[in-house]
Enzyme design. Structure first.
Site, mmCIF file in Angstrom:
data_model
loop_
_atom_site.group_PDB
_atom_site.id
_atom_site.type_symbol
_atom_site.label_atom_id
_atom_site.label_comp_id
_atom_site.label_asym_id
_atom_site.label_seq_id
_atom_site.Cartn_x
_atom_site.Cartn_y
_atom_site.Cartn_z
ATOM 1 N N HIS A 308 0.850 -1.188 0.000
ATOM 2 C CA HIS A 308 0.000 0.000 0.000
ATOM 3 C C HIS A 308 0.885 1.237 0.000
ATOM 4 O O HIS A 308 1.946 1.229 0.623
ATOM 5 C CB HIS A 308 -0.904 0.005 1.244
ATOM 6 N N ASP A 366 -7.983 -5.526 0.130
ATOM 7 C CA ASP A 366 -8.457 -6.380 -0.961
ATOM 8 C C ASP A 366 -8.034 -7.828 -0.819
ATOM 9 O O ASP A 366 -8.470 -8.681 -1.585
ATOM 10 C CB ASP A 366 -7.937 -5.844 -2.304
HETATM 11 N N1 ACO Z 1 4.333 -7.595 -4.584
HETATM 12 C C1 ACO Z 1 5.677 -7.571 -4.741
HETATM 13 N N2 ACO Z 1 6.427 -6.464 -4.600
HETATM 14 C C2 ACO Z 1 5.775 -5.314 -4.312
HETATM 15 C C3 ACO Z 1 4.381 -5.277 -4.133
HETATM 16 C C4 ACO Z 1 3.656 -6.464 -4.284
HETATM 17 N N3 ACO Z 1 2.335 -6.470 -4.131
HETATM 18 N N4 ACO Z 1 3.995 -4.006 -3.856
HETATM 19 C C5 ACO Z 1 5.118 -3.279 -3.854
HETATM 20 N N5 ACO Z 1 6.195 -4.072 -4.125
HETATM 21 C C6 ACO Z 1 7.622 -3.649 -4.160
HETATM 22 C C7 ACO Z 1 7.926 -2.912 -5.451
HETATM 23 O O1 ACO Z 1 8.424 -3.776 -6.442
HETATM 24 C C8 ACO Z 1 8.958 -1.923 -4.984
HETATM 25 O O2 ACO Z 1 10.203 -2.577 -4.911
HETATM 26 P P1 ACO Z 1 11.587 -1.767 -5.214
HETATM 27 O O3 ACO Z 1 11.657 -0.687 -4.175
HETATM 28 O O4 ACO Z 1 12.634 -2.802 -5.077
HETATM 29 O O5 ACO Z 1 11.416 -1.209 -6.594
HETATM 30 C C9 ACO Z 1 8.536 -1.561 -3.566
HETATM 31 O O6 ACO Z 1 7.792 -2.694 -3.100
HETATM 32 C C10 ACO Z 1 7.663 -0.324 -3.464
HETATM 33 O O7 ACO Z 1 6.591 -0.464 -4.385
HETATM 34 P P2 ACO Z 1 5.941 0.737 -5.202
HETATM 35 O O8 ACO Z 1 5.243 0.177 -6.401
HETATM 36 O O9 ACO Z 1 6.978 1.794 -5.426
HETATM 37 O O10 ACO Z 1 4.911 1.269 -4.142
HETATM 38 P P3 ACO Z 1 3.648 2.158 -4.452
HETATM 39 O O11 ACO Z 1 3.357 2.882 -3.202
HETATM 40 O O12 ACO Z 1 3.849 2.964 -5.689
HETATM 41 O O13 ACO Z 1 2.510 1.085 -4.804
HETATM 42 C C11 ACO Z 1 0.712 -0.406 -4.633
HETATM 43 C C12 ACO Z 1 1.517 0.698 -3.932
HETATM 44 C C13 ACO Z 1 0.263 0.063 -6.022
HETATM 45 C C14 ACO Z 1 -0.537 -0.706 -3.808
HETATM 46 C C15 ACO Z 1 1.597 -1.682 -4.751
HETATM 47 O O14 ACO Z 1 1.977 -2.127 -3.466
HETATM 48 C C16 ACO Z 1 0.921 -2.786 -5.546
HETATM 49 O O15 ACO Z 1 0.989 -2.789 -6.778
HETATM 50 N N6 ACO Z 1 0.226 -3.755 -4.839
HETATM 51 C C17 ACO Z 1 -0.536 -4.776 -5.504
HETATM 52 C C18 ACO Z 1 -1.875 -4.230 -5.984
HETATM 53 C C19 ACO Z 1 -2.843 -3.990 -4.847
HETATM 54 O O16 ACO Z 1 -3.044 -4.833 -3.974
HETATM 55 N N7 ACO Z 1 -3.496 -2.822 -4.878
HETATM 56 C C20 ACO Z 1 -4.528 -2.449 -3.894
HETATM 57 C C21 ACO Z 1 -4.102 -1.238 -3.137
HETATM 58 S S1 ACO Z 1 -5.227 -0.893 -1.855
HETATM 59 C C22 ACO Z 1 -6.572 -0.253 -2.620
HETATM 60 O O17 ACO Z 1 -6.545 0.406 -3.612
HETATM 61 C C23 ACO Z 1 -7.788 -0.544 -2.010
#
Ligand code: ACO
Length: 431
Positions: A308, A366
Site C-alpha cells: 500500500h 483487498d
Molecule cells: N508484490 C511484490 N512487490 C511489491 C508489491 C507487491 N504487491 N507491492 C510493492 N512491491 C515492491 C515494489 O516492487 C517496490 O520494490 P523496489 O523498491 O525494489 O522497486 C517496492 O515494493 C515499493 O513499491 P511501489 O510500487 O513503489 O509502491 P507504491 O506505493 O507505488 O505502490 C501499490 C503501492 C500500487 C498498492 C503496490 O503495493 C501494488 O501494486 N500492490 C498490488 C496491488 C494492490 O493490492 N493494490 C490495492 C491497493 S489498496 C486499494 O486500492 C484498495
C-alpha cells in the site's frame, strides 16, 4: 487551514527563501509552497504525489506507520464492529455521528431515492451483454447528469445535498442492475422495507420466479464490506474526483471519473486480481513459486492484495476483513475453502519473508474481500463495482468538502518538460 507554526528555509545558489510550515491536527507537518513559483521561479517535482498534500481535509486520517484509519476521528475497527454503513455515511458527509432522529431521517431519505429513472433501464440495454459491470457503472453514473438536471448545480447547497443522497441511494441499484444485465436476468427493483445491504443482496440475487430471503449474517458481512471501503482520504480515485470537481463539473460526472480511476488493478481492481491470483496459485504448495516471482525484478508479477502507498504496517481494514471471511465461510459451511486456505498460507509465508518485511508490504483490504464476496455468490467482475458503490460516500464527502472550501481553485499540476525545445516545422516532402 492551520496557522503557520514555523518556517522552512530553501537555499538555491546561495539565496535563501522562507516558507511557512503548517501543523495538522495529526500527521506530519507540511511546508506551504504555494508561493514557491512566484518567489523563486521554480516548481517542485513530485510525480505520483508521494510527498504532496493536495488539500486540507477533516474527513479521514491514516497513520500508515501505525496502521491506523480514522473517519472524523473514529477508528475504523470501532465503526466496523459497532456502527453500520449508513451511519458511517452520515458521519463522513456531515462530520458527526447522528442522534437517533437524524439517523432515522437520513436513512429514510436514502431509502426513498433508491429507484432509478425508468428510462435509465433502456440505457442499460445499449451495452453489449458481455460488458464488464464497471464499464456499465462508468457509463450509467455519468449518464445520471442527463437524468437528474435538478441536482447538477454545484453552487446550490440544496442541489448538492440532493445529488449526494441520490448517488448514495442509487449506486446499489445501478451496480445490481449492471450485474443482472450481464447475466441476462430481469432487473429487481429496490424495496423500502429492507436495510441498505439487504436491499443490495436482494437486487443482485432475487429472481421474479422465486422468493428470496436475505440471510442477516450475510447482510451484516455485506454492510461491513461497504463500511470498510467507505473512504480512504486522498487516494487515486478520490483525487480524481477532486480534480474533476475543481473545474466545476457536475457531481455525477465527477463520480463517474472516480469510478474510472478505481477500476485499475493497482487500486480497486486489486480485489478481482487478487482472487484470480489465489485461484491461479490453486494449492498452498505452489505458494513459494509465486512468492519467488513477486520478488523477481525481471518478472512484472506482484502479489495482489499486498502493499500500500500509505500503510507500512497492517491495513486495519484487512484485519476486520479476515475475521469477516472466517465468519461468512463458517456460516456458509465452507470452512475448508481452498482459496481461503491458500490466502492464509500466502499471508503467513509472505510476512515471514525478508523481502516483504524490508519493504513493509502487508495484506491490504483487498486481500480477503474477494474470498468473502465469492463465497456470497458474487462473480469476480462484481468485486470492483461493490468497491465503487461503497466508496461513493467517500468521494461525495470529499467533493462536498472541496466545493465548500472558499479557497478552492481549479487543480493544475505543472511538469518537468524534457521534450524538444522550439524548432521549425518541416514540410512532409523534406522530412
Ligand atoms: N508484490 C511484490 N512487490 C511489491 C508489491 C507487491 N504487491 N507491492 C510493492 N512491491 C515492491 C515494489 O516492487 C517496490 O520494490 P523496489 O523498491 O525494489 O522497486 C517496492 O515494493 C515499493 O513499491 P511501489 O510500487 O513503489 O509502491 P507504491 O506505493 O507505488 O505502490 C501499490 C503501492 C500500487 C498498492 C503496490 O503495493 C501494488 O501494486 N500492490 C498490488 C496491488 C494492490 O493490492 N493494490 C490495492 C491497493 S489498496 C486499494 O486500492 C484498495
Amino acid at each position: 487551514m492551520s496557522e503557520p507554526t514555523k518556517t522552512a528555509t530553501l537555499t538555491v545558489d546561495g539565496q535563501s527563501y522562507e516558507f511557512p510550515v503548517l501543523s495538522p491536527s495529526a500527521g506530519p507537518d507540511v511546508i506551504d509552497i504555494r508561493k514557491l513559483y512566484g518567489t523563486t521561479g521554480m516548481f517542485t517535482y513530485d510525480p505520483s504525489f508521494t510527498s504532496t498534500a493536495s488539500c486540507d481535509s477533516t474527513i479521514t486520517y491514516i497513520d500508515g506507520e501505525k496502521g491506523e484509519l480514522l473517519h472524523r476521528g473514529y477508528p475504523i475497527d470501532q465503526l466496523a464492529s459497532k456502527s453500520h454503513y449508513l451511519e458511517v455515511c452520515y458521519l463522513l458527509l456531515y462530520g458527526a455521528l447522528p442522534d437517533a432522529a437524524q439517523l432515522e431521517d437520513f436513512e429514510s431519505r436514502v431509502t426513498k431515492h433508491t429507484m432509478v429513472h425508468e428510462q435509465m433501464h433502456r440505457f442499460f440495454t445499449g451495452f453489449r451483454r458481455d460488458a464488464h459491470p464497471m464499464a456499465i457503472m462508468v457509463g450509467v453514473v455519468g449518464a445520471m447528469s442527463a437524468f437528474y438536471h435538478d441536482s447538477t448545480d454545484i453552487n446550490d447547497p440544496w442541489q448538492r445535498e440532493v445529488a449526494s443522497i441520490r448517488l448514495i441511494a442509487k449506486m446499489p441499484t445501478i451496480a445490481a442492475m449492471a450485474y443482472k444485465y450481464t447475466i441476462g436476468q430481469p432487473f429487481v427493483y429496490p424495496r423500502n422495507d429492507l436495510d441498505y445491504a439487504s436491499n443490495f443482496l436482494r437486487m443482485c440475487f432475487a429472481v421474479p420466479a422465486e422468493d428470496y430471503q436475505v440471510n442477516p449474517i450475510l447482510a451484516r458481512a455485506m454492510d461491513r464490506i461497504f463500511t470498510l471501503h467507505a473512504d480512504h482520504e486522498q487516494n487515486a480515485s478520490t483525487s480524481t474526483v477532486r480534480l474533476a470537481s475543481s473545474s466545476g463539473a457536475n457531481p455525477f460526472a465527477c463520480i463517474a471519473a472516480g469510478i474510472a480511476c478505481l477500476w485499475g488493478p493497482a487500486h480497486g481492481g486489486a480485489n478481482q486480481a487478487c482472487l484470480e491470483m489465489l485461484k491461479e496459485i490453486g494449492t498452498p504448495d505452489r505458494i513459494p513459486e509465486f512468492i519467488a516471482r513477486a520478488k523477481d525484478k525481471n518478472d512484472p508479477f506482484r502479489l495482489m492484495g499486498f502493499g500500500h502507498r500509505v500503510y507500512k504496517n497492517f491495513d486495519p481494514r484487512a484485519t476486520v476483513m479476515k475475521e469477516s471471511a472466517d465468519e461468512v465461510l463458517e456460516l456458509l459451511g465452507v470452512e475448508d475453502n481452498p482459496i481461503l486456505a491458500t490466502a492464509k498460507e500466502l499471508e503467513k509465508q509472505a510476512l515471514a519473508d525478508p523481502y516483504f518485511a524490508e519493504k513493509k508490504l502487508f495484506p491490504n483490504v483487498d486481500f480477503y474481500s474477494g474470498v468473502i464476496l465469492e463465497a456470497m455468490g458474487f462473480p469476480t467482475s462484481m468485486f470492483t463495482p461493490i468497491f465503487a458503490l461503497s466508496r461513493t460516500v467517500g468521494w461525495i464527502s470529499q467533493w462536498k468538502e472541496q466545493i465548500e472550501d472558499p479557497g478552492m481553485r481549479i487543480g493544475r499540476p505543472r511538469q518537468l518538460y524534457v521534450g524538444e525545445t522550439a524548432r521549425d516545422y518541416v514540410d512532409v516532402e523534406n522530412r
